[in-house]
Design a protein around this motif. Structure first.
Motif, PDB file in Angstrom:
ATOM      1  N   ILE A  51       0.814  -1.225   0.000  1.00  0.00           N
ATOM      2  CA  ILE A  51       0.000   0.000   0.000  1.00  0.00           C
ATOM      3  C   ILE A  51       0.850   1.280   0.000  1.00  0.00           C
ATOM      4  O   ILE A  51       0.338   2.371  -0.105  1.00  0.00           O
ATOM      5  CB  ILE A  51      -1.038   0.035   1.152  1.00  0.00           C
ATOM      6  CG1 ILE A  51      -0.377   0.065   2.533  1.00  0.00           C
ATOM      7  CG2 ILE A  51      -2.006  -1.118   1.036  1.00  0.00           C
ATOM      8  CD1 ILE A  51      -1.373   0.238   3.685  1.00  0.00           C
ATOM      9  N   ARG A  87       5.710   3.374   3.462  1.00  0.00           N
ATOM     10  CA  ARG A  87       5.544   3.291   4.906  1.00  0.00           C
ATOM     11  C   ARG A  87       6.821   3.608   5.696  1.00  0.00           C
ATOM     12  O   ARG A  87       7.386   2.754   6.369  1.00  0.00           O
ATOM     13  CB  ARG A  87       4.950   1.937   5.281  1.00  0.00           C
ATOM     14  CG  ARG A  87       3.732   1.640   4.410  1.00  0.00           C
ATOM     15  CD  ARG A  87       2.835   0.609   4.944  1.00  0.00           C
ATOM     16  NE  ARG A  87       2.110   1.021   6.135  1.00  0.00           N
ATOM     17  CZ  ARG A  87       1.252   0.228   6.761  1.00  0.00           C
ATOM     18  NH1 ARG A  87       1.041  -0.984   6.327  1.00  0.00           N
ATOM     19  NH2 ARG A  87       0.612   0.655   7.822  1.00  0.00           N
ATOM     20  N   THR A 109      -8.762   5.552   5.529  1.00  0.00           N
ATOM     21  CA  THR A 109      -8.141   4.865   4.391  1.00  0.00           C
ATOM     22  C   THR A 109      -8.444   3.365   4.424  1.00  0.00           C
ATOM     23  O   THR A 109      -8.543   2.729   3.376  1.00  0.00           O
ATOM     24  CB  THR A 109      -6.609   5.105   4.381  1.00  0.00           C
ATOM     25  OG1 THR A 109      -6.026   4.277   3.387  1.00  0.00           O
ATOM     26  CG2 THR A 109      -5.935   4.782   5.706  1.00  0.00           C
ATOM     27  N   ASP A 110      -8.631   2.816   5.621  1.00  0.00           N
ATOM     28  CA  ASP A 110      -8.884   1.372   5.733  1.00  0.00           C
ATOM     29  C   ASP A 110     -10.285   0.971   5.257  1.00  0.00           C
ATOM     30  O   ASP A 110     -10.611  -0.222   5.259  1.00  0.00           O
ATOM     31  CB  ASP A 110      -8.672   0.908   7.185  1.00  0.00           C
ATOM     32  CG  ASP A 110      -7.210   0.963   7.599  1.00  0.00           C
ATOM     33  OD1 ASP A 110      -6.345   1.070   6.719  1.00  0.00           O
ATOM     34  OD2 ASP A 110      -6.938   0.900   8.811  1.00  0.00           O
ATOM     35  N   GLU A 118      -7.446   8.960  -2.451  1.00  0.00           N
ATOM     36  CA  GLU A 118      -6.662   8.369  -1.359  1.00  0.00           C
ATOM     37  C   GLU A 118      -5.553   9.344  -0.975  1.00  0.00           C
ATOM     38  O   GLU A 118      -4.665   9.618  -1.776  1.00  0.00           O
ATOM     39  CB  GLU A 118      -6.092   7.027  -1.825  1.00  0.00           C
ATOM     40  CG  GLU A 118      -5.121   6.361  -0.863  1.00  0.00           C
ATOM     41  CD  GLU A 118      -5.681   6.088   0.525  1.00  0.00           C
ATOM     42  OE1 GLU A 118      -6.730   5.430   0.632  1.00  0.00           O
ATOM     43  OE2 GLU A 118      -5.076   6.560   1.516  1.00  0.00           O
ATOM     44  N   PHE A 155      -2.166   6.778   1.848  1.00  0.00           N
ATOM     45  CA  PHE A 155      -1.134   5.889   1.294  1.00  0.00           C
ATOM     46  C   PHE A 155      -1.085   6.036  -0.223  1.00  0.00           C
ATOM     47  O   PHE A 155      -2.130   6.050  -0.876  1.00  0.00           O
ATOM     48  CB  PHE A 155      -1.404   4.436   1.679  1.00  0.00           C
ATOM     49  CG  PHE A 155      -1.232   4.187   3.151  1.00  0.00           C
ATOM     50  CD1 PHE A 155       0.024   4.269   3.731  1.00  0.00           C
ATOM     51  CD2 PHE A 155      -2.314   3.904   3.972  1.00  0.00           C
ATOM     52  CE1 PHE A 155       0.205   4.066   5.097  1.00  0.00           C
ATOM     53  CE2 PHE A 155      -2.151   3.696   5.331  1.00  0.00           C
ATOM     54  CZ  PHE A 155      -0.889   3.777   5.890  1.00  0.00           C
ATOM     55  N   SER A 199      -0.044   4.025  -2.714  1.00  0.00           N
ATOM     56  CA  SER A 199      -0.401   2.978  -3.688  1.00  0.00           C
ATOM     57  C   SER A 199      -1.516   2.079  -3.186  1.00  0.00           C
ATOM     58  O   SER A 199      -1.397   0.874  -3.230  1.00  0.00           O
ATOM     59  CB  SER A 199       0.803   2.121  -4.068  1.00  0.00           C
ATOM     60  OG  SER A 199       1.967   2.510  -3.437  1.00  0.00           O
ATOM     61  N   ARG A 200      -2.557   2.702  -2.677  1.00  0.00           N
ATOM     62  CA  ARG A 200      -3.598   1.851  -2.112  1.00  0.00           C
ATOM     63  C   ARG A 200      -4.748   1.616  -3.093  1.00  0.00           C
ATOM     64  O   ARG A 200      -5.915   1.642  -2.711  1.00  0.00           O
ATOM     65  CB  ARG A 200      -4.105   2.438  -0.802  1.00  0.00           C
ATOM     66  CG  ARG A 200      -4.541   1.323   0.122  1.00  0.00           C
ATOM     67  CD  ARG A 200      -4.856   1.756   1.509  1.00  0.00           C
ATOM     68  NE  ARG A 200      -4.919   0.560   2.364  1.00  0.00           N
ATOM     69  CZ  ARG A 200      -5.198   0.583   3.639  1.00  0.00           C
ATOM     70  NH1 ARG A 200      -5.454   1.718   4.236  1.00  0.00           N
ATOM     71  NH2 ARG A 200      -5.232  -0.539   4.334  1.00  0.00           N
ATOM     72  N   ASP A 242      -3.767  -7.054  -0.436  1.00  0.00           N
ATOM     73  CA  ASP A 242      -3.551  -6.649   0.957  1.00  0.00           C
ATOM     74  C   ASP A 242      -4.869  -6.827   1.700  1.00  0.00           C
ATOM     75  O   ASP A 242      -5.890  -7.209   1.096  1.00  0.00           O
ATOM     76  CB  ASP A 242      -3.017  -5.212   1.050  1.00  0.00           C
ATOM     77  CG  ASP A 242      -4.047  -4.163   0.706  1.00  0.00           C
ATOM     78  OD1 ASP A 242      -4.806  -3.761   1.592  1.00  0.00           O
ATOM     79  OD2 ASP A 242      -4.110  -3.736  -0.466  1.00  0.00           O
ATOM     80  N   ARG A 295      -7.268  -4.873   3.225  1.00  0.00           N
ATOM     81  CA  ARG A 295      -8.551  -4.195   2.908  1.00  0.00           C
ATOM     82  C   ARG A 295      -8.940  -4.417   1.450  1.00  0.00           C
ATOM     83  O   ARG A 295     -10.133  -4.435   1.122  1.00  0.00           O
ATOM     84  CB  ARG A 295      -8.457  -2.701   3.232  1.00  0.00           C
ATOM     85  CG  ARG A 295      -7.987  -2.403   4.648  1.00  0.00           C
ATOM     86  CD  ARG A 295      -8.818  -3.066   5.732  1.00  0.00           C
ATOM     87  NE  ARG A 295      -8.195  -2.927   7.056  1.00  0.00           N
ATOM     88  CZ  ARG A 295      -8.604  -3.544   8.146  1.00  0.00           C
ATOM     89  NH1 ARG A 295      -9.632  -4.374   8.125  1.00  0.00           N
ATOM     90  NH2 ARG A 295      -7.992  -3.361   9.298  1.00  0.00           N
ATOM     91  N   ALA A 296      -7.948  -4.596   0.560  1.00  0.00           N
ATOM     92  CA  ALA A 296      -8.257  -4.934  -0.836  1.00  0.00           C
ATOM     93  C   ALA A 296      -8.994  -6.273  -0.868  1.00  0.00           C
ATOM     94  O   ALA A 296      -9.942  -6.457  -1.636  1.00  0.00           O
ATOM     95  CB  ALA A 296      -6.971  -5.010  -1.647  1.00  0.00           C
TER      96      ALA A 296
END
Ligand code: EPU
Length: 420
Positions: free
Chosen positions: A117, A120, A305-306, A326, A329, A331-332, A370, A372-373
């Motif tokens: 994502i 970080r 974001t989540d 977004e 992050f 690359s979410r 990931d 949440r995806a």
């Protein structure tokens, strides 16, 4: 690797109970390192990330016992040198650094990597610890930290996109046993940070301004054991609200605390979803047609974001154009290409995803990238006609307790397929 096989197109109906919050319990477990006494943590979700944090604490010398939804930790003696491989694998493990350093005056913890994502970074964690008087050196993949004794100070923890959740947690924990007063400016206000602060206070820490962007921590000599119940997982609650709405169902979500996700409720209502408060629960009823809605993710109390990916899955069913931006992050949007396999029309323009909703989704094999995806792909699969196989659901198992069991109880046709 396990996958989910979903036969979509069935509206969800019934009742679901929300588990304890993953993102609250991980730093709370790290906080048990601050005392030699026993800490009892209740309403703990049974998740791979939580078990993993238990292993990390054990590798540092703590006794950890899981019984039902209760975890008991006794860190009578701990060492300040964490297992490289264990810690490196989970981003949340960075928050053992503050408590270890505060208790032992030295700690070595492996650097958490980037992830799918975003990059970080942990510069704000390091800035906070340096401000408290830690000498830090990064070598061989480790952060090596030492101090004679941490000393209270004022530190601004706002970053490029606002406050940091785990950074605030780390510095707040470190400051509890420091000499003097620490003021954290631009502290994260997420409910998970508040839950951690309440846990620390129940251990004898002195913290003022809980829930606000200015936290004042007056160091104490020692902390003691405690017994604490973790808050319900607001992200899991929002995921079930989106799933119910996307399938045009009606679900009573028990244990959700509406005040923790007002921004999501506001957007759901804007999209035409009815959400009523009941005693200790929320009743979600979808209208026949959803309205397109624009969303921008922001630090708390903004839209989380989540929940961005799950809301995008919902907007695929709203006739018209929704813009989902977004801001936390970079690359979410990894779920976008996978949603396209189900027939979703989404294009990415910089930090925004433009969703042309209303076209019926149809099942396909998709890959979760990931946590949440994965949840978003499950929602899209539930809303689609035909079969969707969501591969790599180990991501989902990190953060959703018994998701397929809960969905099945709501009438979803979903099965876990054992991978080889
Ligand atoms: N940031 C920096 N420097 C730092 C720390 C963060 O620039 O030292 C930036 C990040 O790159 C990001 C922003 O600040 O752009 C916010 O990051 P934050 O530090 O708040 O994220 P985090 O604490 O690492 C927690 C959750 C995430 C959640 C974020 C934002 C846990 C274990 N993780 O991460 O949860 O998305 O806060 O709310 O609490 C998830 O559950 O799926 C998840 C990714």
């Amino acid at each position: 690797m396990d996958s989910f096989l979903i036969k979509g197109g069935v509206p969800l109906h019934g009742e679901v109970s929300i588990s304890g919050s993953k993102n609250a319990v991980l730093p709370i477990m790290a906080a048990t390192l601050l005392t030699a006494d026993t800490c009892v943590i209740r309403h703990v979700p049974d998740l791979s990330d939580v078990r993993f944090m238990g292993k990390i604490l054990e590798s540092l010398g703590a006794e950890v016992k899981f019984e039902g939804d209760t975890v008991t930790v006794r860190a009578a003696k701990v060492k300040g040198f964490g297992d490289y491989e264990l810690i490196r694998k989970m981003r949340g493990s960075i928050c053992i650094l503050g408590p270890l350093l505060s208790r032992l005056n030295q700690a070595s913890v492996s650097l958490p990597g980037g992830c799918v994502i975003g990059t970080r970074p942990i510069d704000l964690h390091l800035k906070g610890l340096r401000a408290l008087g830690a000498v830090l050196d990064i070598s061989g993949g480790y952060i090596n930290a030492k101090t004679k004794r941490l000393k209270g100070t004022t530190v601004f923890l706002g970053g490029r996109v606002g406050p940091t959740v785990l950074g605030t947690a780390n510095i707040m924990m470190a400051a509890t046993l420091a000499d003097g007063v620490t003021v954290i400016e631009s502290a994260a206000c997420e409910p998970e940070v508040t839950d951690l602060a309440n846990f620390l206070v129940s251990m004898g820490a002195k913290i003022a301004g809980i829930g606000s962007p200015t936290l004042t921590i007056t160091g104490v000599k020692t902390l003691h054991g405690t017994d604490h119940e973790v808050i319900p997982d607001r992200i899991e609650a929002c995921t079930f609200l989106c799933a119910a709405a996307a399938t045009h169902g009606e679900v009573l979500v028990h244990g959700a605390r509406a005040e923790h996700f007002a921004a999501v409720l506001d957007k759901l209502r804007e999209a035409g979803v009815k959400v009523e408060r009941k005693a200790g629960a929320l009743l979600v009823k979808a209208s026949k047609s959803l309205k397109p809605t624009d969303v921008t993710t922001l630090p708390y109390s903004g839209f989380p974001t989540d929940v961005q990916a799950q809301f995008m899955a919902l907007m695929c069913g709203a006739k018209g154009i929704s813009v989902i931006t977004e801001r936390i992050f970079e690359s979410r949007f990894m779920h976008v290409a996978e949603m396209a396999r189900l027939g979703a029309e989404i294009s990415i323009e910089g930090p925004s995803a433009i969703v042309k909703g209303g076209r019926p989704l149809s099942g396909a094999p998709v890959m979760a990238s990931d946590l949440r995806a994965s949840a978003a792909l499950v929602i899209a699969g539930l809303a689609a006609t035909g079969s969707t196989q969501v591969h790599r659901i180990y991501h989902l198992d990190r953060g959703y307790e018994r998701m397929e069991t809960k969905l099945k109880k709501l009438g979803a046709r979903i099965d876990r397929v054992d991978g080889e």
